[in-house]
Scaffold this active site. Structure first.
Site, short mmCIF file in Angstrom:
data_model
loop_
_atom_site.label_atom_id
_atom_site.label_comp_id
_atom_site.label_asym_id
_atom_site.label_seq_id
_atom_site.Cartn_x
_atom_site.Cartn_y
_atom_site.Cartn_z
N LYS A 141 0.98 -1.15 -0.06
CA LYS A 141 0.12 0.09 -0.04
C LYS A 141 0.81 1.15 0.18
O LYS A 141 2.07 1.03 0.48
CB LYS A 141 -0.90 -0.07 1.24
CG LYS A 141 -2.34 0.74 1.11
CD LYS A 141 -3.35 -0.19 0.39
CE LYS A 141 -4.45 0.98 0.12
NZ LYS A 141 -5.68 -0.23 -0.19
P1 NAD Z 1 -13.95 7.08 -2.36
O1 NAD Z 1 -12.80 8.42 -2.04
O2 NAD Z 1 -14.19 6.90 -3.69
O3 NAD Z 1 -15.29 7.34 -1.48
C1 NAD Z 1 -15.39 7.49 -0.08
C2 NAD Z 1 -16.69 8.10 0.33
O4 NAD Z 1 -16.95 7.85 1.58
C3 NAD Z 1 -16.45 9.58 -0.42
O5 NAD Z 1 -17.59 9.79 -1.28
C4 NAD Z 1 -16.64 10.29 0.93
O6 NAD Z 1 -17.11 11.51 0.81
C5 NAD Z 1 -17.42 9.31 1.72
N1 NAD Z 1 -17.21 9.49 3.20
C6 NAD Z 1 -15.97 9.76 3.94
N2 NAD Z 1 -16.13 9.98 5.17
C7 NAD Z 1 -17.37 9.75 5.47
C8 NAD Z 1 -18.24 9.34 6.47
N3 NAD Z 1 -17.64 9.48 7.73
N4 NAD Z 1 -19.27 8.96 6.55
C9 NAD Z 1 -20.02 8.74 5.29
N5 NAD Z 1 -19.31 9.01 3.99
C10 NAD Z 1 -18.12 9.25 4.25
O7 NAD Z 1 -13.25 5.84 -1.85
P2 NAD Z 1 -13.50 4.37 -2.53
O8 NAD Z 1 -12.48 3.98 -3.35
O9 NAD Z 1 -14.92 4.22 -2.58
O10 NAD Z 1 -12.95 3.57 -1.20
C11 NAD Z 1 -13.91 3.38 -0.01
C12 NAD Z 1 -13.50 2.55 1.08
O11 NAD Z 1 -13.14 1.24 0.30
C13 NAD Z 1 -11.83 2.81 1.52
O12 NAD Z 1 -11.80 1.98 2.85
C14 NAD Z 1 -11.11 1.80 0.45
O13 NAD Z 1 -9.71 1.62 1.07
C15 NAD Z 1 -11.92 0.88 0.30
N6 NAD Z 1 -11.57 0.21 -0.70
C16 NAD Z 1 -11.77 0.52 -2.12
C17 NAD Z 1 -11.77 -0.30 -3.38
C18 NAD Z 1 -11.78 0.31 -4.88
O14 NAD Z 1 -11.53 -0.36 -5.52
N7 NAD Z 1 -11.98 1.56 -4.70
C19 NAD Z 1 -11.32 -1.62 -3.10
C20 NAD Z 1 -11.25 -1.99 -1.91
C21 NAD Z 1 -11.31 -1.44 -0.90
#
Ligand code: NAD
Length: 430
Positions: A120
């Protein structure tokens, strides 16, 4: 110090300790390793990351000043293949967080049985306050600092919070300029026209929908009338919500960092996406009622999907959750103390290292397609993804039953066992 050692030393579980992601990862690892009766030497090898790189990168800002940003890349394991894992841009990035996320990547790739290790990266910055030019310069310099540590056979980054397809395109271009040839397979999550995979953008959400279907089957529940609440409407949350909505689930609540919406008859997710595109926020959507975002996740529902960030289900709110299934879209949304509370309540947990593995699985497909130079249709990608997610769900749930442990510890045990087996087979080069 390991959590178990801390426990033995009777150091109290403060909220700070409970929410330290590295301790959260290490605690689950230690528990699973203990249950596996893991060889002490292998235990030590797998407990710590293999390599941690810290860079301080100077960037010329738009106003002519120079700013220095701190970045990390942690490679936890390359036992089963090149290290693999996203890059996060956020003011909250810390070495402990990146370490934890790198280890989770090792376990996640092993749970879905794809030939990658775990890594990471992250840069401490606020991407929302930076211009495209500043972000591009920072990304290119970060990549240049890591040039000898990344590569298709070494370590393959991908997007995470605060980074996107454009970031991956800059990394691919910078790496390619240094190599004097185009190397698309150095990163995944790229735009489709420069070696990205069809279906990658929606893959994590699609994987979540697949494991939700499987959980309903396992518990004898129906899609009809199945109420879902999603926290976070970003890449993972919005795609999961849309795919579940299309499958006939009733998405009754969505929360974001700046508000939350509910509709007991179901939110129209397609319409909400359009609203957010125009308004830049979910707030003000006419098809739902504004409610308190911290309360909404405790409302009665069949499935709760935390898809925002770490440590949102803790000792402070776990007892109040009323979901039957907790499907972890985010990495590390539940603390170890909350785990015990949820287990006592009988919540069926689909742990992060299984639930959100659809993203890295499709990243694996992207890496394969780039190296072949032959690209699959979206239907082919989705079909292969579904098969891996269904098989992995089945593996974890049957492992949990046969070893009499919860789904999270089962996923860790399965993963650690696979990585330990490979590590032993390769032997220790010393
Ligand atoms: P992203 O930035 O696209 O989305 C995160 C969303 O959550 C944003 O819209 C943000 O405004 C919102 N947010 C932040 N704090 C918040 C809160 N306290 N309450 C409600 N909403 C809140 O990120 P993402 O890529 O969707 O990733 C989200 C999670 O999933 C992370 O933990 C990431 O590590 C994990 N993840 C992502 C992927 C991927 O393919 N993108 C894969 C595996 C895991």
């Amino acid at each position: 110090m390991a959590i178990l050692e801390l426990e033995e030393a009777k150091i109290p579980m403060t909220l700070e300790r409970e929410t330290n992601p590295w301790e959260a990862q290490a605690a689950r690892f230690d528990l699973a390793a203990k249950k596996l009766n893991l060889d002490q030497g292998i235990w030590k090898v797998l407990r710590y990351p293999a390599r941690e790189i810290i860079v301080h990168i100077p960037i010329a800002m738009d106003d002519g000043t120079i700013e220095v940003f701190t970045g990390y890349r942690v490679q936890h394991s390359i036992a089963r293949g090149p290290a693999k894992g996203g890059i996060r841009y956020s003011p909250d990035v810390s070495l402990d967080e990146v370490r934890a996320l790198a280890s989770w990547m090792t376990w996640k790739c092993a749970v879905v049985n794809i030939p990658f290790g775990g890594a990471k990266g992250g840069v401490i910055c606020d991407p929302k306050k930076m211009s495209q030019g500043e972000l591009e310069r920072m990304t290119r310099r970060y990549t240049a600092e890591l040039i000898e540590f990344i590569g298709p056979e070494k370590d393959v980054p991908a997007p995470d919070m605060g980074t996107n397809e454009q970031t991956m395109a800059w990394i691919m271009d910078t790496y390619s300029m240094h190599m004097r040839q185009t190397v698309t397979s150095v990163v995944t999550g790229k735009p489709v026209n420069i070696g990205g995979s069809r279906g990658r953008r929606e893959a994590t959400g699609r994987g979540i929908a697949v494991v939700c279907d499987q959980a309903l089957k396992a518990l004898g529940m129906m899609v009809e009338g199945c109420r879902v609440i999603v926290q976070g409407f970003g890449n993972v949350g919005s795609n999961a919500a849309k795919i579940l909505f299309d499958k006939g689930y009733t998405v009754i609540g969505i929360t974001e960092f700046d508000g939350a919406l509910e509709n007991k008859d179901g939110l129209d997710i397609g319409a909400l996406l359009l609203h957010r595109q125009k308004a830049g926020t979910i707030n003000g959507f006419s098809g739902g009622k504004a409610v308190d975002k911290d309360e909404l996740i405790t409302w009665p529902c069949e499935i709760l999907i935390p898809a925002a960030t770490e440590n949102v289900i803790t000792s402070k709110n776990a007892a109040r959750l009323q979901c039957k299934i907790l499907c972890e879209g985010a990495n590390g949304p539940t603390t170890i103390v909350a785990d015990d509370i949820l287990e006592a309540k009988g919540v069926f947990v689909i742990p992060d290292i299984l639930a959100n593995a659809g993203g890295v699985t499709t990243s694996y497909f992207e890496w394969v397609q780039d190296r072949m130079g032959y690209f699959w249709t979206e239907a082919e990608v989705n079909q292969r993804l579904e098969r891996i997610m269904v098989d992995s769900f089945e593996d974890v749930v049957s492992y949990a039953k046969s070893h009499n442990v919860n789904n999270r510890i089962a996923a860790y045990m399965l993963a650690i066992d696979r990585v330990a087996y490979t590590t032993k087979q390769r032997g220790i080069y010393a």
